[in-house]
Design a protein around this motif. Sequence first.
Motif, mmCIF file in Angstrom:
data_model
loop_
_atom_site.group_PDB
_atom_site.id
_atom_site.type_symbol
_atom_site.label_atom_id
_atom_site.label_comp_id
_atom_site.label_asym_id
_atom_site.label_seq_id
_atom_site.Cartn_x
_atom_site.Cartn_y
_atom_site.Cartn_z
ATOM 1 N N TYR A 95 58.794 61.680 79.602
ATOM 2 C CA TYR A 95 58.853 60.188 79.922
ATOM 3 C C TYR A 95 57.237 59.855 80.399
ATOM 4 C CZ TYR A 95 63.668 61.043 79.498
ATOM 5 O OH TYR A 95 64.794 61.355 79.396
ATOM 6 N N LYS A 96 56.361 58.911 79.631
ATOM 7 C CA LYS A 96 55.172 58.683 80.016
ATOM 8 C C LYS A 96 55.172 57.211 80.826
ATOM 9 C CE LYS A 96 50.701 56.976 78.241
ATOM 10 N NZ LYS A 96 49.979 56.953 76.930
ATOM 11 N N LEU A 97 54.702 57.353 82.151
ATOM 12 C CA LEU A 97 54.827 56.137 83.040
ATOM 13 C C LEU A 97 53.340 55.493 83.215
ATOM 14 C CD1 LEU A 97 56.921 58.001 85.856
ATOM 15 C CD2 LEU A 97 57.704 56.954 83.754
ATOM 16 N N ASN A 98 53.310 54.441 82.860
ATOM 17 C CA ASN A 98 51.989 53.775 82.997
ATOM 18 C C ASN A 98 52.174 52.473 84.105
ATOM 19 O OD1 ASN A 98 49.954 51.472 82.139
ATOM 20 N ND2 ASN A 98 49.215 53.606 81.553
ATOM 21 N N LEU A 99 51.320 52.677 85.249
ATOM 22 C CA LEU A 99 51.361 51.620 86.113
ATOM 23 C C LEU A 99 50.269 50.840 86.000
ATOM 24 C CD1 LEU A 99 52.740 53.779 89.214
ATOM 25 C CD2 LEU A 99 54.018 51.967 87.734
ATOM 26 N N THR A 100 50.159 49.371 86.134
ATOM 27 C CA THR A 100 49.040 48.680 86.222
ATOM 28 C C THR A 100 49.119 47.466 87.341
ATOM 29 O OG1 THR A 100 48.955 48.630 83.888
ATOM 30 C CG2 THR A 100 47.827 46.811 84.981
ATOM 31 N N ASN A 101 48.144 47.527 87.963
ATOM 32 C CA ASN A 101 48.027 46.663 89.440
ATOM 33 C C ASN A 101 47.447 45.474 88.979
ATOM 34 O OD1 ASN A 101 47.527 45.177 91.632
ATOM 35 N ND2 ASN A 101 46.618 47.050 92.739
ATOM 36 N N ASN A 102 48.111 44.386 88.674
ATOM 37 C CA ASN A 102 47.678 43.099 88.274
ATOM 38 C C ASN A 102 47.207 42.068 89.352
ATOM 39 O OD1 ASN A 102 48.664 43.734 85.385
ATOM 40 N ND2 ASN A 102 50.741 43.607 86.139
ATOM 41 N N ASP A 106 44.583 46.132 96.502
ATOM 42 C CA ASP A 106 44.815 47.430 96.304
ATOM 43 C C ASP A 106 46.371 47.675 96.785
ATOM 44 O OD1 ASP A 106 42.126 47.460 95.371
ATOM 45 O OD2 ASP A 106 41.445 48.606 97.013
ATOM 46 N N GLU A 107 46.778 48.599 96.123
ATOM 47 C CA GLU A 107 48.214 49.063 96.375
ATOM 48 C C GLU A 107 48.415 50.419 96.649
ATOM 49 O OE1 GLU A 107 50.914 47.246 97.054
ATOM 50 O OE2 GLU A 107 50.082 45.300 96.309
ATOM 51 N N ILE A 108 49.070 51.180 97.655
ATOM 52 C CA ILE A 108 49.504 52.149 97.835
ATOM 53 C C ILE A 108 50.966 52.488 97.341
ATOM 54 C CG2 ILE A 108 49.866 54.301 99.375
ATOM 55 C CD1 ILE A 108 47.365 53.459 100.906
ATOM 56 N N LEU A 109 51.536 53.287 96.370
ATOM 57 C CA LEU A 109 52.682 53.382 96.105
ATOM 58 C C LEU A 109 53.142 54.594 96.030
ATOM 59 C CD1 LEU A 109 52.424 51.430 92.486
ATOM 60 C CD2 LEU A 109 53.224 50.497 94.913
ATOM 61 N N TYR A 110 54.731 54.651 96.407
ATOM 62 C CA TYR A 110 55.442 56.057 96.487
ATOM 63 C C TYR A 110 56.293 56.051 95.629
ATOM 64 C CZ TYR A 110 53.023 55.928 101.151
ATOM 65 O OH TYR A 110 52.050 55.928 102.309
ATOM 66 N N GLY A 111 56.467 57.085 94.683
ATOM 67 C CA GLY A 111 57.420 57.299 93.714
ATOM 68 C C GLY A 111 58.438 58.080 93.847
ATOM 69 N N ASN A 164 51.445 59.952 97.399
ATOM 70 C CA ASN A 164 51.243 58.537 96.909
ATOM 71 C C ASN A 164 50.337 58.521 95.753
ATOM 72 O OD1 ASN A 164 48.583 57.929 98.189
ATOM 73 N ND2 ASN A 164 49.641 58.343 100.033
ATOM 74 N N SER A 165 50.495 57.103 95.063
ATOM 75 C CA SER A 165 49.577 56.574 94.184
ATOM 76 C C SER A 165 48.734 55.387 94.680
ATOM 77 C CB SER A 165 50.242 56.390 92.912
ATOM 78 O OG SER A 165 49.491 55.635 92.038
ATOM 79 N N SER A 166 47.424 55.762 94.993
ATOM 80 C CA SER A 166 46.574 54.675 95.237
ATOM 81 C C SER A 166 45.921 53.821 94.034
ATOM 82 C CB SER A 166 45.258 55.152 96.054
ATOM 83 O OG SER A 166 45.709 55.821 97.183
ATOM 84 N N LEU A 167 46.413 52.475 93.896
ATOM 85 C CA LEU A 167 46.562 51.982 92.568
ATOM 86 C C LEU A 167 45.280 50.667 92.818
ATOM 87 C CD1 LEU A 167 47.110 52.118 89.589
ATOM 88 C CD2 LEU A 167 49.123 50.565 90.095
ATOM 89 N N VAL A 168 44.131 50.694 92.546
ATOM 90 C CA VAL A 168 43.153 49.812 92.892
ATOM 91 C C VAL A 168 43.317 48.599 92.046
ATOM 92 C CG1 VAL A 168 40.503 49.146 92.713
ATOM 93 C CG2 VAL A 168 41.414 51.446 93.493
#
Length: 216
Positions: A95-102, A106-111, A164-168
């Motif tokens: 499965y392809k997961l695409n996350l977008t920070n709208n 900035d966000e730090i996300l934990y999957g 974690n994923s750092s999402l600017v």
Amino acid sequence: MKYSNGRIIFISCVVVLLIIALVVSGTYAYFTLVVNVNNNGNIGGNTYKFDVSMDVNVIKQSTSLVPFSDALIVDAISKTDKCVDKDGYEICNIYKLNLTNNGNSDEILYGYVSTSNTTYVSDRLKYQVFTLNNDNYTAYTDPISVSLNTDEKVYFKKNNTLVNSSLVKGNSAEYYLVMWISLVLEDQNEDAGKSFNGYINFESFYGDRITAKFSS
């Protein structure tokens, strides 16, 4: 009719091979994992400065799985005929997961993967997350067993350390989540005919959460 010892041995070998073939083919038919993904990520939790969207797309959806080695999963997803072993059996789902920070920060996300319900009694149903760069898959997490307990969160970890994923703000991140039944050198009949339902989730430090549902 008389047979020589050599012919008796040959016939015995043929019978044994036929029995093995029947047992193996019968066993393979039992392992199934059918997962449908809701492509619309649903926001849950709080809404403090949280505006992240997630799109989930099925890259490979197998209808039945045979157990496969954890160490060889990256090879199985890298080839053209993905998630199919040398004998033509299906071994995984991708499965392809695409996350977008709208949002404006900035966000730090934990999957993590959480369980809605499952009939598995072993820890052999696993997931692993990869990134893709120039057609090369790189492990973002270790192979991780999904939980047998309802609502338990199994976080993304690498070398047993939380990642974690750092999402600017304004940027996107892409991940590939793979699920399979881990191969072990023992009887795996207890994994036969089982099902799993759960969620792919990403959460922020403040408890905001975006999730997509697995439903078998």
